[in-house]
Write a protein that holds these residues in place. Structure first.
Motif, PDB file in Angstrom:
ATOM      1  N   ASP A 123      -8.738 111.797  99.468  1.00  0.00           N
ATOM      2  CA  ASP A 123      -9.389 112.283 100.692  1.00  0.00           C
ATOM      3  C   ASP A 123     -10.596 113.173 100.413  1.00  0.00           C
ATOM      4  N   ASP A 124     -10.411 114.181  99.566  1.00  0.00           N
ATOM      5  CA  ASP A 124     -11.528 115.112  99.359  1.00  0.00           C
ATOM      6  C   ASP A 124     -11.888 115.320  97.888  1.00  0.00           C
ATOM      7  N   TYR A 125     -11.427 114.432  97.033  1.00  0.00           N
ATOM      8  CA  TYR A 125     -11.807 114.522  95.626  1.00  0.00           C
ATOM      9  C   TYR A 125     -11.633 113.153  94.959  1.00  0.00           C
ATOM     10  N   ALA A 126     -12.198 113.054  93.762  1.00  0.00           N
ATOM     11  CA  ALA A 126     -12.046 111.836  92.956  1.00  0.00           C
ATOM     12  C   ALA A 126     -11.547 112.241  91.571  1.00  0.00           C
ATOM     13  N   LEU A 127     -10.787 111.357  90.945  1.00  0.00           N
ATOM     14  CA  LEU A 127     -10.340 111.572  89.565  1.00  0.00           C
ATOM     15  C   LEU A 127     -10.986 110.533  88.668  1.00  0.00           C
ATOM     16  N   VAL A 128     -11.583 110.995  87.578  1.00  0.00           N
ATOM     17  CA  VAL A 128     -12.097 110.087  86.544  1.00  0.00           C
ATOM     18  C   VAL A 128     -11.028 110.025  85.461  1.00  0.00           C
ATOM     19  N   TRP A 129     -10.555 108.811  85.168  1.00  0.00           N
ATOM     20  CA  TRP A 129      -9.509 108.617  84.162  1.00  0.00           C
ATOM     21  C   TRP A 129     -10.102 108.086  82.865  1.00  0.00           C
ATOM     22  N   SER A 130      -9.528 108.522  81.740  1.00  0.00           N
ATOM     23  CA  SER A 130     -10.010 108.067  80.436  1.00  0.00           C
ATOM     24  C   SER A 130      -9.569 106.637  80.128  1.00  0.00           C
ATOM     25  N   ASP A 131      -8.573 106.127  80.886  1.00  0.00           N
ATOM     26  CA  ASP A 131      -8.087 104.761  80.728  1.00  0.00           C
ATOM     27  C   ASP A 131      -7.371 104.377  82.015  1.00  0.00           C
ATOM     28  N   ASP A 132      -7.034 103.125  82.144  1.00  0.00           N
ATOM     29  CA  ASP A 132      -6.312 102.652  83.321  1.00  0.00           C
ATOM     30  C   ASP A 132      -5.026 103.474  83.495  1.00  0.00           C
ATOM     31  N   LYS A 137      -0.045 106.704  80.670  1.00  0.00           N
ATOM     32  CA  LYS A 137       0.138 106.960  79.238  1.00  0.00           C
ATOM     33  C   LYS A 137       0.066 108.466  78.997  1.00  0.00           C
ATOM     34  N   GLU A 138       0.809 108.929  78.027  1.00  0.00           N
ATOM     35  CA  GLU A 138       0.863 110.374  77.777  1.00  0.00           C
ATOM     36  C   GLU A 138      -0.488 110.957  77.385  1.00  0.00           C
ATOM     37  N   GLU A 139      -1.281 110.188  76.627  1.00  0.00           N
ATOM     38  CA  GLU A 139      -2.545 110.739  76.125  1.00  0.00           C
ATOM     39  C   GLU A 139      -3.687 110.608  77.137  1.00  0.00           C
ATOM     40  N   LEU A 140      -3.384 110.151  78.332  1.00  0.00           N
ATOM     41  CA  LEU A 140      -4.405 109.945  79.357  1.00  0.00           C
ATOM     42  C   LEU A 140      -5.038 111.270  79.785  1.00  0.00           C
ATOM     43  N   VAL A 141      -6.356 111.263  79.932  1.00  0.00           N
ATOM     44  CA  VAL A 141      -7.090 112.447  80.374  1.00  0.00           C
ATOM     45  C   VAL A 141      -7.731 112.136  81.718  1.00  0.00           C
ATOM     46  N   SER A 142      -7.754 113.132  82.617  1.00  0.00           N
ATOM     47  CA  SER A 142      -8.477 112.941  83.877  1.00  0.00           C
ATOM     48  C   SER A 142      -9.332 114.171  84.161  1.00  0.00           C
ATOM     49  N   ILE A 143     -10.429 113.937  84.867  1.00  0.00           N
ATOM     50  CA  ILE A 143     -11.321 115.023  85.288  1.00  0.00           C
ATOM     51  C   ILE A 143     -11.481 114.918  86.801  1.00  0.00           C
ATOM     52  N   LYS A 144     -11.299 116.039  87.479  1.00  0.00           N
ATOM     53  CA  LYS A 144     -11.360 116.065  88.942  1.00  0.00           C
ATOM     54  C   LYS A 144     -12.758 116.475  89.412  1.00  0.00           C
TER      55      LYS A 144
END
Length: 200
Positions: A123-132, A137-144
């Motif tokens: 709704d009011d933000y987006a997440l950029v994921w390092s992978d699908d 996956k445990e090592e997944l990184v996201s930036i808001k």
């Protein structure tokens, strides 16, 4: 968000006099050094299979005949010194306009594969994921990002790229040949920013 090239591991052109210190990625902006411009050129010519064993003029003439180019890289999403999501395999800097259009339409842009970075919209933000993110996956990184941050970051990213073309890249070439510098600037607008208007 910053424009970036990745893996410039190609042969050095005979007309680049300095030793080139290759590094995995290079951000592009008005502050790019001569060494970073040379890395960009090494990558641009190498990735597009342009003969760099010829003279400066001959190599550039061959490049300038190309209707389009590919440059491994694109947009890097950066949270801090530790957290950065890079474009991956088969994503190109020349796709920056498509990335912008996808984000404006709240669609996940093509950011490469293996891994496959992408955006999820809420709704009011987006997440950029390092992978699908499916499966998680445990090592997944996201930036808001808030939508305002996303818009402002994208604008600054394009400005950085424009200023790289108009300043350090242009100046490096102009010292060697003013006519080629002018033609190269126009071609870069056409190849990367998809702009065919005459900019001076």
């Amino acid at each position: 968000m910053k424009p970036v090239i990745r893996e410039p591991y190609y042969d050095k052109a005979v007309w680049i006099e300095n030793e080139v210190n290759r590094k995995e990625f290079t951000f592009l902006s008005s502050k790019s050094s001569e060494a970073e411009v040379e890395l960009f050129l090494l990558h641009l010519f190498g990735y597009n299979s342009i003969d760099v064993s010829k003279s400066f003029e001959e190599s550039f003439e061959e490049l300038l005949e190309q209707d389009e180019v590919a440059i491994l890289g694109g947009v890097a999403f950066i949270k801090d010194d530790e957290t950065c999501i890079m474009p991956s395999c088969c994503c190109g800097l020349e796709e920056i306009q498509l990335i912008e259009h996808s984000i404006q339409a709240k669609q996940s842009p093509w950011l490469g594969h293996d891994p496959s970075p992408g955006l999820q919209y809420f709704d009011d933000y987006a997440l950029v994921w390092s992978d699908d993110p499916e499966p998680l996956k445990e090592e997944l990184v996201s930036i808001k990002f808030t939508y305002n941050e996303l818009e402002e970051s994208l604008k600054k990213c394009k400005k950085d790229l424009l200023e790289f073309i108009e300043e350090p890249l242009y100046k490096w070439i102009k010292v060697r040949n003013g006519d080629i510098a002018n033609r190269m600037k126009q071609k870069m607008f056409h190849w990367i920013l998809k702009d065919d208007s005459n900019k001076e």
